[in-house]
Scaffold this motif. Structure first.
Motif, PDB file in Angstrom:
ATOM      1  N   TRP A  59      43.957 128.772 101.660  1.00 48.32           N
ATOM      2  CA  TRP A  59      44.108 129.516 100.410  1.00 48.32           C
ATOM      3  C   TRP A  59      44.803 130.853 100.617  1.00 48.32           C
ATOM      4  O   TRP A  59      45.506 131.343  99.741  1.00 48.32           O
ATOM      5  CB  TRP A  59      42.745 129.727  99.759  1.00 48.32           C
ATOM      6  CG  TRP A  59      42.759 129.354  98.315  1.00 48.32           C
ATOM      7  CD1 TRP A  59      42.652 130.202  97.245  1.00 48.32           C
ATOM      8  CD2 TRP A  59      42.902 128.043  97.765  1.00 48.32           C
ATOM      9  NE1 TRP A  59      42.734 129.490  96.069  1.00 48.32           N
ATOM     10  CE2 TRP A  59      42.879 128.157  96.363  1.00 48.32           C
ATOM     11  CE3 TRP A  59      43.056 126.769  98.317  1.00 48.32           C
ATOM     12  CZ2 TRP A  59      43.001 127.067  95.499  1.00 48.32           C
ATOM     13  CZ3 TRP A  59      43.166 125.676  97.471  1.00 48.32           C
ATOM     14  CH2 TRP A  59      43.143 125.837  96.083  1.00 48.32           C
ATOM     15  N   PHE A  60      44.600 131.453 101.792  1.00 47.25           N
ATOM     16  CA  PHE A  60      45.193 132.747 102.102  1.00 47.25           C
ATOM     17  C   PHE A  60      46.058 132.591 103.355  1.00 47.25           C
ATOM     18  O   PHE A  60      45.533 132.500 104.461  1.00 47.25           O
ATOM     19  CB  PHE A  60      44.113 133.803 102.356  1.00 47.25           C
ATOM     20  CG  PHE A  60      43.277 134.123 101.147  1.00 47.25           C
ATOM     21  CD1 PHE A  60      43.647 135.141 100.284  1.00 47.25           C
ATOM     22  CD2 PHE A  60      42.125 133.400 100.882  1.00 47.25           C
ATOM     23  CE1 PHE A  60      42.877 135.435  99.172  1.00 47.25           C
ATOM     24  CE2 PHE A  60      41.346 133.689  99.770  1.00 47.25           C
ATOM     25  CZ  PHE A  60      41.725 134.710  98.907  1.00 47.25           C
ATOM     26  N   HIS A  62      48.127 133.186 106.653  1.00 41.35           N
ATOM     27  CA  HIS A  62      48.063 134.164 107.734  1.00 41.35           C
ATOM     28  C   HIS A  62      49.282 134.007 108.633  1.00 41.35           C
ATOM     29  O   HIS A  62      49.906 132.956 108.695  1.00 41.35           O
ATOM     30  CB  HIS A  62      46.792 133.979 108.570  1.00 41.35           C
ATOM     31  CG  HIS A  62      45.538 134.420 107.893  1.00 41.35           C
ATOM     32  ND1 HIS A  62      44.986 133.736 106.827  1.00 41.35           N
ATOM     33  CD2 HIS A  62      44.719 135.484 108.123  1.00 41.35           C
ATOM     34  CE1 HIS A  62      43.879 134.355 106.428  1.00 41.35           C
ATOM     35  NE2 HIS A  62      43.687 135.408 107.208  1.00 41.35           N
ATOM     36  N   LEU A  67      46.650 138.514 107.529  1.00 45.16           N
ATOM     37  CA  LEU A  67      47.014 138.007 106.209  1.00 45.16           C
ATOM     38  C   LEU A  67      48.489 138.248 105.928  1.00 45.16           C
ATOM     39  O   LEU A  67      49.036 139.309 106.244  1.00 45.16           O
ATOM     40  CB  LEU A  67      46.158 138.694 105.139  1.00 45.16           C
ATOM     41  CG  LEU A  67      44.730 138.171 104.978  1.00 45.16           C
ATOM     42  CD1 LEU A  67      43.888 139.177 104.197  1.00 45.16           C
ATOM     43  CD2 LEU A  67      44.731 136.817 104.281  1.00 45.16           C
ATOM     44  N   PRO A  69      50.838 138.463 102.802  1.00 49.96           N
ATOM     45  CA  PRO A  69      50.815 138.510 101.340  1.00 49.96           C
ATOM     46  C   PRO A  69      52.190 138.470 100.688  1.00 49.96           C
ATOM     47  O   PRO A  69      52.288 138.658  99.478  1.00 49.96           O
ATOM     48  CB  PRO A  69      50.148 139.870 101.085  1.00 49.96           C
ATOM     49  CG  PRO A  69      50.667 140.727 102.197  1.00 49.96           C
ATOM     50  CD  PRO A  69      50.826 139.817 103.390  1.00 49.96           C
ATOM     51  N   MET A 233      41.900 132.125  94.247  1.00 49.44           N
ATOM     52  CA  MET A 233      42.287 133.216  95.138  1.00 49.44           C
ATOM     53  C   MET A 233      41.732 134.544  94.645  1.00 49.44           C
ATOM     54  O   MET A 233      41.161 135.333  95.416  1.00 49.44           O
ATOM     55  CB  MET A 233      43.809 133.276  95.234  1.00 49.44           C
ATOM     56  CG  MET A 233      44.341 134.373  96.156  1.00 49.44           C
ATOM     57  SD  MET A 233      44.579 135.985  95.338  1.00 49.44           S
ATOM     58  CE  MET A 233      45.925 135.610  94.217  1.00 49.44           C
ATOM     59  N   ALA A 237      38.894 136.808  96.502  1.00 47.39           N
ATOM     60  CA  ALA A 237      39.271 138.147  96.940  1.00 47.39           C
ATOM     61  C   ALA A 237      38.425 139.223  96.260  1.00 47.39           C
ATOM     62  O   ALA A 237      38.084 140.244  96.869  1.00 47.39           O
ATOM     63  CB  ALA A 237      40.754 138.389  96.649  1.00 47.39           C
ATOM     64  N   LEU A 245      41.075 140.848 101.820  1.00 46.53           N
ATOM     65  CA  LEU A 245      41.436 139.853 100.814  1.00 46.53           C
ATOM     66  C   LEU A 245      41.763 140.523  99.482  1.00 46.53           C
ATOM     67  O   LEU A 245      42.662 140.078  98.752  1.00 46.53           O
ATOM     68  CB  LEU A 245      40.304 138.850 100.628  1.00 46.53           C
ATOM     69  CG  LEU A 245      39.969 137.974 101.833  1.00 46.53           C
ATOM     70  CD1 LEU A 245      38.879 136.966 101.470  1.00 46.53           C
ATOM     71  CD2 LEU A 245      41.207 137.254 102.346  1.00 46.53           C
ATOM     72  N   TYR A 248      45.177 141.777  99.825  1.00 45.04           N
ATOM     73  CA  TYR A 248      46.105 140.649  99.685  1.00 45.04           C
ATOM     74  C   TYR A 248      46.318 140.331  98.208  1.00 45.04           C
ATOM     75  O   TYR A 248      47.446 140.140  97.757  1.00 45.04           O
ATOM     76  CB  TYR A 248      45.540 139.424 100.408  1.00 45.04           C
ATOM     77  CG  TYR A 248      46.304 138.151 100.161  1.00 45.04           C
ATOM     78  CD1 TYR A 248      47.317 137.751 101.021  1.00 45.04           C
ATOM     79  CD2 TYR A 248      46.023 137.339  99.054  1.00 45.04           C
ATOM     80  CE1 TYR A 248      48.031 136.584 100.789  1.00 45.04           C
ATOM     81  CE2 TYR A 248      46.722 136.173  98.823  1.00 45.04           C
ATOM     82  CZ  TYR A 248      47.728 135.802  99.691  1.00 45.04           C
ATOM     83  OH  TYR A 248      48.436 134.650  99.441  1.00 45.04           O
ATOM     84  N   ARG A 249      45.236 140.252  97.441  1.00 46.76           N
ATOM     85  CA  ARG A 249      45.324 139.952  96.003  1.00 46.76           C
ATOM     86  C   ARG A 249      46.233 140.936  95.285  1.00 46.76           C
ATOM     87  O   ARG A 249      47.141 140.544  94.538  1.00 46.76           O
ATOM     88  CB  ARG A 249      43.917 140.004  95.409  1.00 46.76           C
ATOM     89  CG  ARG A 249      43.838 139.822  93.902  1.00 46.76           C
ATOM     90  CD  ARG A 249      42.544 140.421  93.384  1.00 46.76           C
ATOM     91  NE  ARG A 249      42.480 141.856  93.674  1.00 46.76           N
ATOM     92  CZ  ARG A 249      41.351 142.550  93.783  1.00 46.76           C
ATOM     93  NH1 ARG A 249      40.182 141.943  93.650  1.00 46.76           N
ATOM     94  NH2 ARG A 249      41.378 143.860  94.045  1.00 46.76           N
TER      95      ARG A 249
END
Length: 577
Positions: A59-60, A62, A67, A69, A233, A237, A245, A248-249
């Motif tokens: 889902w995220f 790397h 991470l 993004p 997501m 997050a 997270l 990242y969002r």
């Protein structure tokens, strides 16, 4: 009622389409498995895919344990799937873009058949494959070809509804494609550039009308496709206990979308960049026909030909849209090519009869072939400027260049100016086949650090830990041992002190670094440094922990990430490079 299109028989068309499809599959697919991922973008996405497979975190995305993004995950999912299916990065990493290119071709040919007839459909497919940027990107593992497939599918759905409908099914499929395109790369909404001209033609009663309820349903489908990834997501997050997270969002939702467009921090170019620097080669050889196509488009504008003018208007709006952003890359123009071919399609039979257009094709082939032949000969006899470049990059392409240059000359003599476009088309096939075989063999050792990282592992031992300050993805991808990095966005001035502290904690550790960066630190004992030579135009050093004993380390200067792609897989099922 649409006019009857006269063309080849159904049997002849199926035979021609089958040959075109097989030819396209071979031309696009040749070379898969013959090279590693090359910079700038390919190693990054291969790392994303590998880390998904090895960590189970889909889902995220790397990269190197950190991470990533910058882009949504759809392309990484596709890469992970093909790498998992093939069991090899080398075999799998190019397949998503190859399939996306082939799918784009299918959509263009099918829509042209429905709009303009069978013969024009085949010619449109050939025209799309002839475009330099299309074939280049179909052979490059970047997101943009997959984005182009989804924007083309979106345009296909909308145009099926507008020109051949009404068709609610295709209207909604088009919006769904845009939604998936957005979570592939944020500009998946590009098919909406069809709407202004569409609405104008609808007002004149030339195409299917767009109702408010249709727009609401379309936006609903688009939102659902985005939400399939975006909502989980955001929830994970927002309500999770990992602050990275949440960062990242915010980055993927705001910085990488609106801010990247309005206030870009990279690839800054003037407003005219695409028109002057990109389109002349990206749209080649289609652009040779512009002196005849532009008057023909003007004539069709006066008579209200929606089949041609709606896709043409979208091309103009997409170029304008990206030209208004300060950040520009040539690959952003790729989604314009299928639409441009749709606008060209009904003109192609007439253009093929233009003697001067054949002369232009003849001249372009003479120019390209002549440059390659001359450069190959000069390189072979050792002209200093070319020899210096070849030595720097460890690539000596003289035999390849001479061969395809000679083939160009033979085609020019054989086909002569009156068949210049045919000669150019044949030569482009030769070029792409040779690029994907001979060219890959010549360049792979220089553009992929596979051999260098194998040498590093042989020196340090494949279980020795390796630090990579200011890492490049291709080195981390090809690392044969456990590796660490110190944060992609951490300033280099803070990465090296952190690396020194990490090395000083264990004498068995090593550091792999750019020579021009490491030499700024006089504390490094040069007598213990191993100069590994040049890779991708830079000198690289291998530095043992003992060589930095006198360096001042700072364990708090930046984050440290362990790259899971380099860790051994006990199951033995991890994809190999």
């Amino acid at each position: 009622m649409r006019p009857l299109r006269i063309g080849p028989s159904q049997v002849a068309y199926r035979r021609a389409w089958l040959l075109l499809a097989l030819f396209a599959l071979v031309l696009i697919g040749i070379g898969i498995g013959l090279r590693d991922p090359w910079p700038a973008d390919e190693p990054r996405f291969a790392l994303n895919a590998l880390e998904m497979l090895r960590t189970g975190q889909f889902w995220f995305p790397h990269r190197g344990g950190e991470l990533y993004p910058d882009k949504p995950p759809v392309f990484m999912w596709a890469s992970a799937l093909t790498i998992w299916l093939t069991g090899s990065v080398r075999l799998g990493f190019l397949i998503p873009t190859a399939l996306s290119g082939f799918g784009t071709l299918l959509l263009v040919v099918d829509l042209c058949r429905r709009l303009h007839g069978r013969r024009i459909a085949i010619l449109a497919g050939i025209a799309l494959m002839a475009a330099l940027q299309f074939m280049l990107q179909a052979k490059t593992a970047q997101i943009d070809m997959m984005l182009t497939f989804f924007t083309t599918l979106g345009s296909y759905g909308l145009l099926r509804h507008a020109l051949l409908g009404p068709s609610k099914r295709w209207w909604l499929i088009g919006w769904a494609a845009m939604g998936v395109g957005i979570i592939t790369k944020g500009v998946g909404i590009l098919p909406l550039t069809l709407l202004p001209a569409w609405l104008w033609f609808a007002w004149r009663g030339r195409v299917s009308r767009v109702r408010v309820i249709d727009l609401l349903q379309g936006f609903g489908v688009l939102a659902l496709c985005i939400a399939a990834w975006g909502v989980p997501m955001i929830l994970m997050a927002t309500f999770g206990d990992d602050p990275s997270l949440a960062a990242y969002r915010d980055n993927i939702l705001f910085k990488q979308t609106g801010q990247r467009y309005t206030d870009s921090w990279a690839h800054l170019e003037p407003w005219w960049y695409y028109v002057v620097n990109v389109l002349p080669w990206a749209w080649m050889p289609l652009i040779l026909a512009f002196p005849w196509a532009v008057p023909a488009w003007w004539h069709r504008l006066k008579r209200g030909d929606a089949d041609v003018l709606i896709p043409l208007s979208a091309v103009i709006l997409i170029v304008l849209f990206f030209s208004l952003s300060p950040g520009k890359r040539g690959v952003y123009m790729l989604p314009t090519l299928p639409l441009l071919v749709l606008a060209f399609a009904p003109l192609v039979p007439g253009l093929m009869k233009r003697k001067r257009l054949h002369w232009l094709g003849f001249g372009l082939l003479a120019l390209l072939g002549g440059i390659l032949l001359l450069a190959g000969v000069l390189g072979l006899i050792g002209v200093p400027a070319l020899e210096k470049i070849a030595q720097r990059h460890a690539v000596y392409p003289w035999g390849w260049w001479i061969t395809i240059g000679v083939i160009a000359m033979v085609l020019l003599i054989w086909r002569r100016p009156r068949h210049g476009l045919e000669a150019l088309g044949i030569w482009l096939v030769v070029f792409w086949v040779s690029w994907s075989t001979w060219g890959y063999a010549l360049q792979d050792h220089a553009r992929s650090p596979r051999d260098m990282m194998t040498e590093v592992a042989s020196i340090t031992g494949d279980q020795a830990w390796l630090a990579m300050p200011d890492f490049d993805e291709e080195f981390l991808l090809q690392s044969r041992q456990p590796s660490v990095q110190f944060g992609d966005r951490t300033p280099v001035s803070k990465q090296f002190p952190r690396a020194f502290a990490w090395l000083q904690a264990d004498d068995s550790r090593w550091m792999f670094a750019l020579g021009r960066q490491a030499e700024d630190y006089a504390c490094i004992d040069r007598s213990q440094v191993q100069d590994l030579g040049v890779q991708n135009g830079d000198d690289w050093w291998l530095i043992p922990a003992a060589a930095v004993a006198d360096c001042q380390g700072d364990p708090n200067a930046g984050p440290l990430f362990i790259a899971p792609t380099t860790l051994p897989d006990p199951s033995g099922k991890a994809p190999h490079l």
